[in-house]
Scaffold this active site. Structure first.
Site, PDB file in Angstrom:
ATOM      1  N   ASP A 126       5.535  -7.171   2.718  1.00  0.00           N
ATOM      2  CA  ASP A 126       4.362  -6.369   2.998  1.00  0.00           C
ATOM      3  C   ASP A 126       3.900  -5.704   1.693  1.00  0.00           C
ATOM      4  OD1 ASP A 126       2.696  -5.031   5.343  1.00  0.00           O
ATOM      5  OD2 ASP A 126       3.380  -3.374   4.100  1.00  0.00           O
ATOM      6  N   TYR A 232      -2.341   2.723  -0.286  1.00  0.00           N
ATOM      7  CA  TYR A 232      -3.525   1.876  -0.174  1.00  0.00           C
ATOM      8  C   TYR A 232      -4.686   2.423  -0.998  1.00  0.00           C
ATOM      9  CZ  TYR A 232      -0.989  -0.592   3.422  1.00  0.00           C
ATOM     10  OH  TYR A 232      -0.026  -1.332   4.083  1.00  0.00           O
ATOM     11  N   HIS A 286       4.524 -10.852  11.334  1.00  0.00           N
ATOM     12  CA  HIS A 286       4.560 -10.229  10.012  1.00  0.00           C
ATOM     13  C   HIS A 286       5.963  -9.759   9.657  1.00  0.00           C
ATOM     14  CE1 HIS A 286       2.936  -7.950   6.615  1.00  0.00           C
ATOM     15  NE2 HIS A 286       3.612  -6.905   7.033  1.00  0.00           N
TER      16      HIS A 286
END
Length: 319
Positions: A126, A232, A286
Site C-alpha cells: 500500500d 497523502y 488489496h
C-alpha cells in the site's frame, strides 16, 4: 523545526500495540531516533543475518506484517518492521511537509544504517509500497531486493490517473484527503467507524476479525488520524525521483480484487523494472498478504534468490 503532537490520551484501557502482540514470536520493540523523529521499530531474528525491512501502508501499522515475520526469521533473515512516522507508537510531526516522500525515504535509509548496514531487502505494501519504490529509485545502493504488494510504480500511477477515469474514481479518497479538517472529522467520528470500514470494505470477508480491529483502533488512537491523512497530503507535494527504472531484482505481488487500484497497473509497472517478476493472486483483495499465505512463500523465494515463482492460477484462497 518539526514539532510533534502529544500522544492521544484516553480514560479507557488501550490495547497494547507494541511487540507484545506477538508473544512467543521472539520479537522485540525498540525505539530509534531516526531523521529527527523517534520511530517504534519491531525487530526479530539474528542481528547478523541478512536484513529485511517491511513497510506498512494505510491505515496499517507494524502489526500488518505479523504473518510474514516468523517465516522470514525461520528462513534466516533479520526482520525490522517500523511504525512509519505518524503511525501507532512512532512520533507524529505536525507539518504536512514532514510527510513528503523524501522524508519517509530518509527514514528508511537511516533505519537501515541504524542496523549497522549499508543496504537491505525492502518490502512494501500500500502506501508503504510507494515509499519502498522511492527508496529503490532515489537510493539504489540501499536496496538489495525490492518486493511490492498491491501498489504500482509511481510513474504508472501518475500516468494512469491522467488517462483513466476509472482510476480517478477508484482514487477518490486521495482527493478527499486534500480537503482541510473534514477528513479528520469524518474518520474520527462514531468511534472511527470509517477507519474500520477502510479495512473491511477493501478486504475479503473475515480477513479482519473483531480482536484485530480493536488492535488497529488502539494504534489509531496513539498517534491520531491527522498524521495518516498527511501522508497523502505530503505525497501530493513530493518531488518526483530523477530515476524511473528499478535496477534491483524485483517482485510484485498483486491481489486482483483490489477495489482501489486497477490490476493493469501491476503489469505496466514491470516496464520500469530491469529484473522484475509479477505474481497475480485471483480472488484476493488489496490485503493480499493477509489472505494468501502463498504471498509469504513468494517473498521468501524472491529474497533468497530463488526466482522461479510458481503460477498462482491453481492456488486456492487461504482464509
Amino acid at each position: 523545526m518539526s514539532t510533534t503532537k502529544p500522544r492521544a490520551i484516553t480514560t479507557e484501557a488501550v490495547t497494547k500495540t507494541d511487540a507484545s502482540l506477538l508473544s512467543g514470536h521472539d520479537v522485540e520493540s525498540t525505539y530509534r531516533n531516526i531523521n529527527g523523529v523517534q520511530l517504534h521499530v519491531v525487530t526479530a531474528g539474528d542481528s547478523d543475518a541478512p536484513l529485511v525491512v517491511l513497510l506498512h501502508g494505510h491505515p496499517d501499522f507494524w502489526y500488518g506484517w505479523r504473518d510474514q515475520i516468523r517465516p522470514l526469521v525461520e528462513t534466516g533473515f533479520r526482520v525490522v518492521v517500523p511504525d512509519q512516522r505518524g503511525c501507532n507508537l512512532s512520533d507524529a510531526p505536525d507539518e504536512v511537509d514532514a510527510y513528503r516522500q523524501s522524508k519517509l525515504v530518509a527514514d528508511v535509509r537511516e533505519l537501515i544504517h541504524s542496523e549497522g548496514r549499508d543496504s537491505a531487502h525492502v518490502v512494501g505494501h500500500d502506501f508503504g509500497g510507494f515509499v519502498a519504490w522511492n527508496v529503490a529509485l532515489r537510493h539504489p545502493s540501499v536496496v538489495d531486493h525490492l518486493s511490492i504488494l498491491n501498489v504500482p510504480h509511481p510513474t504508472v500511477y501518475r500516468e494512469t490517473l491522467r488517462s483513466s477515469l476509472e482510476q480517478i474514481v477508484r482514487s477518490w479518497y486521495v482527493w478527499f484527503y486534500q480537503v482541510p479538517k473534514l477528513p479528520e472529522w469524518m474518520l474520527r467520528r462514531n468511534d472511527m467507524a470509517n477507519m474500520v470500514d477502510s479495512l473491511e470494505i477493501t478486504s475479503n470477508e473475515g480477513t479482519f476479525d473483531e480482536e484485530t480491529i480493536n488492535r488497529y483502533k488502539a494504534a489509531w488512537q496513539h498517534s491520531g488520524i491527522e498524521p495518516r491523512i498527511n501522508w497523502y497530503r505530503g505525497f501530493r507535494r513530493s518531488e518526483r525521483s530523477s530515476r524511473d527504472t528499478v535496477t534491483q531484482p524485483m517482485l510484485i505481488c498483486w491481489g486482483e480484487d483490489d477495489i482501489a487500484l486497477r490490476p493493469s497497473m501491476a503489469e505496466k509497472s514491470l516496464d520500469y523494472c530491469e529484473d522484475g517478476q509479477l505474481e497475480m493472486f485471483p480472488d484476493a483483495s488489496h490485503w493480499v498478504h493477509h489472505e494468501r499465505e502463498e504471498v509469504t512463500d513468494a517473498l521468501v523465494r524472491h529474497l533468497t534468490g530463488n526466482n522461479r515463482l510458481e503460477s498462482t492460477e491453481s492456488v486456492k484462497p487461504h482464509y
